[in-house]
Write an enzyme that holds these catalytic residues in place. Structure first.
Site, PDB file in Angstrom:
ATOM      1  N   HIS A 117       0.815  -1.216   0.000  1.00  0.00           N
ATOM      2  CA  HIS A 117       0.000   0.000   0.000  1.00  0.00           C
ATOM      3  C   HIS A 117       0.849   1.268   0.000  1.00  0.00           C
ATOM      4  CE1 HIS A 117       0.529  -0.125   4.507  1.00  0.00           C
ATOM      5  NE2 HIS A 117       0.541   1.181   4.336  1.00  0.00           N
ATOM      6  N   ASP A 147       0.136  -7.471   1.415  1.00  0.00           N
ATOM      7  CA  ASP A 147       0.675  -6.131   1.670  1.00  0.00           C
ATOM      8  C   ASP A 147       2.201  -6.115   1.652  1.00  0.00           C
ATOM      9  OD1 ASP A 147       0.390  -3.430   1.989  1.00  0.00           O
ATOM     10  OD2 ASP A 147       0.186  -3.486   4.159  1.00  0.00           O
ATOM     11  N   SER A 223       4.829   2.476   7.932  1.00  0.00           N
ATOM     12  CA  SER A 223       4.466   1.328   7.110  1.00  0.00           C
ATOM     13  C   SER A 223       5.617   0.918   6.208  1.00  0.00           C
ATOM     14  CB  SER A 223       3.244   1.665   6.251  1.00  0.00           C
ATOM     15  OG  SER A 223       2.112   1.873   7.041  1.00  0.00           O
TER      16      SER A 223
END
Length: 270
Positions: A117, A147, A223
Site C-alpha cells: 500500500h 501487503d 508502514s
C-alpha cells in the site's frame, strides 16, 4: 591604562579568525563498554543505514480551475472587454505524494522490502537513505493480499543490508524495535515488546492473518519499515495500526514476507 597598538590589534584579529574557522570538536562517542551502549542502541546503529524513506508520487489527471472560478464559483466569466477569452476549467495534472518506509534486504542487488500500500498507484518512487543519498526505484512486484512489495534501487550497489531472521521462534514478551519515518520524521526509533502472535485484522483491503502484534509505536509513515529483535535482526515488516487504541500495531512475519518476495521475484506473482 595600556594602549592598543596596531600590531596587537592585528594579532587579536588573526587569533579571532583562526578560532572562528576551526571546525567545532565533535562530541566523543561513548566507549563500547559504556552502560549507555545498550543492546537497543547497538541494534539501531547497525540497522539504521539499511532503513529507507520511500516517497511515492501519483499523477492525477483532472480539471484545473481558474482563480476567478475558485473565488466567484464554477462557470464564472467576466462580461467586460478584455476578458472574453479568460480561461475557465481545463485539463490539468496534480501530484499526490505519500510517504512510507522500507528496508534493504539485498545490498548487492539493491532490493527493498516494503508494504504494497506504500507504493500503490505510484507513477514515481524515490528511495532516500540515511546518508542523504536519493535514488529512483522500480517496483519489481507487489502483492496487496499480503501487503508486501519489492523495490529495486536503480544505479546503487553495495548498499547496507539488514540481516533476515526467523519469525518462527518469536516469543511474546520479547523486546522489539521499530524504525521508520512517521509523519516524515526520518529514522524514528521506537521500542516495545511482542504483544501477541497469529493475529488477524480486517480493513478496507481485506483480511490479513498471522500478524505479529506489538506495542512499539507505529504511526503513519512507519508502514513498510523493519521490526527488529534485540539483536538487530529483521523479524517483521510493520504494516498497520489500530486507530481505536494506543499501543496496538501489527507487522508481517519475515518468514511470510520472505516467501512472498521469492514468488514475486521468481514468478511475478504469489
Amino acid at each position: 591604562m595600556p594602549t592598543l597598538t596596531a600590531q596587537s590589534v592585528r594579532g587579536f584579529l588573526f587569533l579571532f579568525c583562526l578560532l572562528t574557522l576551526l571546525p567545532a570538536a565533535s562530541p566523543a562517542a561513548p566507549a563500547s563498554d559504556s552502560p549507555r551502549m545498550t543492546p537497543v542502541v547497538r541494534a539501531v546503529k547497525s540497522v539504521a543505514p539499511a532503513v529507507v524513506n520511500i516517497t511515492s508520487t501519483h499523477i492525477i489527471e483532472g480539471q484545473r480551475v481558474s482563480p476567478l472560478e475558485r473565488f466567484f464559483g464554477p462557470g464564472f466569466s467576466p462580461g467586460f472587454p478584455g476578458f472574453e477569452g479568460f480561461p475557465g476549467a481545463r485539463p490539468g495534472r496534480q501530484k499526490r505524494v505519500s510517504l512510507g518506509s522500507g528496508v534493504i534486504v539485498d545490498g548487492q542487488k539493491g532490493l527493498v522490502l516494503t508494504n504494497a500500500h506504500v507504493i500503490a498507484g505510484s507513477d514515481e518512487v524515490m528511495v532516500h537513505l540515511l546518508d542523504g543519498r536519493e535514488f529512483s526505484a522500480t517496483v519489481k512486484g507487489a502483492e496487496p493480499d499480503f501487503d508486501i512489495a519489492v523495490l529495486e534501487i536503480k544505479g546503487a550497489r553495495d548498499l547496507p543490508t539488514v540481516r533476515l531472521g526467523d519469525s518462527a521462534d518469536i516469543m511474546p514478551g520479547e523486546t522489539v524495535i521499530a524504525i521508520g519515518n512517521p509523519f516524515g520524521f526520518n529514522h524514528t526509533v521506537t521500542t516495545g515488546v511482542v504483544s501477541a502472535l497469529g493475529r488477524t485484522i480486517r480493513n478496507d483491503s481485506g483480511v490479513f492473518t498471522d500478524l505479529i502484534q506489538t506495542d512499539a509505536a507505529i504511526n503513519p509513515g512507519n508502514s513498510g519499515g523493519p521490526l527488529l529483535d534485540i539483536e538487530g535482526v529483521l523479524i517483521g515488516i510493520n504494516t498497520a495500526v489500530d486507530a481505536r487504541a494506543e499501543g496496538i500495531g501489527f507487522a508481517i512475519p519475515i518468514n511470510k514476507a520472505r516467501r512472498v518476495m521469492a514468488d514475486l521475484m521468481g514468478q511475478g506473482r504469489v
